[in-house]
Design an enzyme around this catalytic site. Structure first.
Site, short mmCIF file in Angstrom:
data_model
loop_
_atom_site.label_atom_id
_atom_site.label_comp_id
_atom_site.label_asym_id
_atom_site.label_seq_id
_atom_site.Cartn_x
_atom_site.Cartn_y
_atom_site.Cartn_z
N GLU A 17 34.77 48.74 56.78
CA GLU A 17 33.35 48.86 56.43
C GLU A 17 32.47 48.73 57.67
O GLU A 17 32.75 47.94 58.58
CB GLU A 17 32.99 47.76 55.43
CG GLU A 17 31.54 47.70 55.02
CD GLU A 17 31.21 46.48 54.18
OE1 GLU A 17 32.00 45.52 54.19
OE2 GLU A 17 30.15 46.49 53.51
N LYS A 33 27.26 52.30 49.23
CA LYS A 33 27.73 51.07 48.58
C LYS A 33 26.79 50.69 47.42
O LYS A 33 25.56 50.64 47.61
CB LYS A 33 27.80 49.94 49.60
CG LYS A 33 28.41 48.64 49.10
CD LYS A 33 28.53 47.65 50.26
CE LYS A 33 29.17 46.34 49.83
NZ LYS A 33 29.23 45.39 51.00
N CYS A 56 33.98 47.00 49.90
CA CYS A 56 33.97 45.55 49.95
C CYS A 56 33.56 44.84 48.66
O CYS A 56 34.33 44.80 47.70
CB CYS A 56 33.13 45.10 51.13
SG CYS A 56 33.76 43.58 51.86
N1 LIG Z 1 31.02 42.89 53.11
C1 LIG Z 1 31.16 42.40 51.87
O1 LIG Z 1 30.74 43.05 50.90
C2 LIG Z 1 31.82 41.06 51.73
C3 LIG Z 1 32.19 40.71 50.29
C4 LIG Z 1 32.82 39.34 50.21
O2 LIG Z 1 33.12 38.71 51.22
C5 LIG Z 1 33.05 38.74 48.88
O3 LIG Z 1 33.53 37.58 48.86
O4 LIG Z 1 32.78 39.42 47.85
#
Ligand SMILES: NC(=O)CCC(=O)C(=O)O
Length: 259
Positions: free
Chosen positions: A41, A110, A144
Site C-alpha cells: 500500500e 480505498k 489494508c
Molecule cells: N494502512 C491500514 O489501513 C492499516 C490497517 C490496520 O493496521 C488495522 O489494524 O486495521
C-alpha cells in the site's frame, strides 16, 4: 498461476527513493518468472499524509506510466499496490492494476479509511468496487483496513473471483490480527488471498512484513516472515477454489432473502 509479492521497505515521504526501491524489487521479482507481481500500500509516499500536497502523484500519471511500462516490457501482470494520488482537488489511496500488455485493467480507491493512522483526515473515501481478470482469472483487490469488513470482500468476491489481492501497510503490533483476518477472508470466500505488506519504520509504526499467500482452505502457502525486504512467491493451484466451492457451496447457500 505464479504470484510474487514484493515486500519492500517504504521510505517515509521520500518519493524518489521509493520509486528506486520499487523498481529494484520489481526487477528482483522477475527472477521467479511470475505471472503477477504484487506491491504494498501507498508505496510512493508512505503514510506521510500531512505532506501529500507536495508528494502525491497528480492523477496517478507517474505511477501508471511507471507500472504500465514495466508490465509491458517484461510481459508480466502487476497488481500495483496503491499510491497517494491527487485528483479532482482531493487525495486518494488508489490501486492501479495492469495486464501483460501494460493496459490498465483496474483502478480502485480505498473504501475504508484507517483513523488510527490519520488516513480519514487527509484521504477521500473510495466508493466503487474492484474487479478484474489476471490472465483470464477473475480477481479483486482491496487495501489494508478494508480486510476488517468481511461484507465488503463478500460482495467483491460474489462475482466469482478466485483471487483476492490485498496491499497493505499493516504495523507489527497487530500482525496476528492481520494473519487471522486474511485466513478468515480466504476460508469464507473460498479463494486465494495474496497479501502484500511492507517492512521498515515510519514515525509512529514499525512494520515487519509477514506478507502472506493463503489457499482457499486457509492454509498459509508462503510467508514473508524474515522481517526484511524479500520476494514472497507461490504457485496457485486454482483448481482448489473449485474444489472448496464444490464441496461446501457457500455462495450458493447464502440466504439473500434474509441478508
Ligand atoms: N494502512 C491500514 O489501513 C492499516 C490497517 C490496520 O493496521 C488495522 O489494524 O486495521
Amino acid at each position: 498461476m505464479k504470484v510474487s509479492i514484493a515486500q519492500i521497505d517504504i521510505a517515509y515521504g521520500n518519493v524518489s527513493k521509493n520509486y528506486e526501491r520499487t523498481a529494484n524489487a520489481l526487477q528482483k521479482a522477475l527472477a521467479n518468472h511470475p505471472d503477477v507481481i504484487v506491491l504494498p500500500e501507498m508505496w510512493n509516499t508512505g503514510y506521510a499524509l500531512d505532506k501529500l500536497d507536495e508528494l502525491a502523484d497528480e492523477n496517478g500519471e507517474r505511477t501508471k506510466n511507471f507500472l504500465s511500462a514495466f508490465a509491458k516490457k517484461h510481459d508480466v501482470n502487476i497488481v500495483g499496490g496503491s499510491c497517494a494520488v491527487k485528483r479532482q482537488g482531493k487525495f486518494w489511496n488508489t490501486a492501479y492494476d495492469f495486464d501483460r500488455k501494460g493496459q490498465l485493467i483496474n483502478e480502485y480507491d480505498k473504501v475504508h479509511l484507517f483513523g488510527l493512522m490519520q488516513e480519514d483526515r487527509f484521504i477521500a473515501q473510495g466508493n466503487s468496487e474492484s474487479s478484474f481478470e489476471i490472465d483470464g482469472i477473475k480477481s479483486s483487490c482491496v487495501i489494508c483496513y478494508d480486510i476488517r469488513f468481511p461484507e465488503w470482500e463478500r460482495k467483491l468476491m460474489s462475482s466469482g473471483a478466485k483471487i483476492l489481492f490485498v496491499s497493505a501497510q499493516w504495523p507489527d503490533v497487530r500482525i496476528k490480527q492481520w494473519e487471522i483476518l486474511l485466513r478468515a477472508r480466504a476460508i469464507e470466500n473460498q479463494s486465494f488471498v495474496v497479501a502484500a505488506n511492507r517492512v521498515g519504520d515510519a514515525p509512529n509504526d514499525h512494520f515487519n512484513g509477514h506478507s502472506l499467500i493463503i489457499d482457499p482452505f486457509g492454509e498459509i502457502i508462503a510467508n514473508g516472515c524474515s522481517g526484511q525486504e524479500e520476494i514472497v512467491s507461490a504457485i496457485l493451484d486454482l483448481s482448489l477454489v473449485d474444489k472448496a466451492r464444490g464441496n461446501i457451496p457457500v455462495f450458493k447457500d447464502r440466504r439473500l432473502d434474509l441478508y
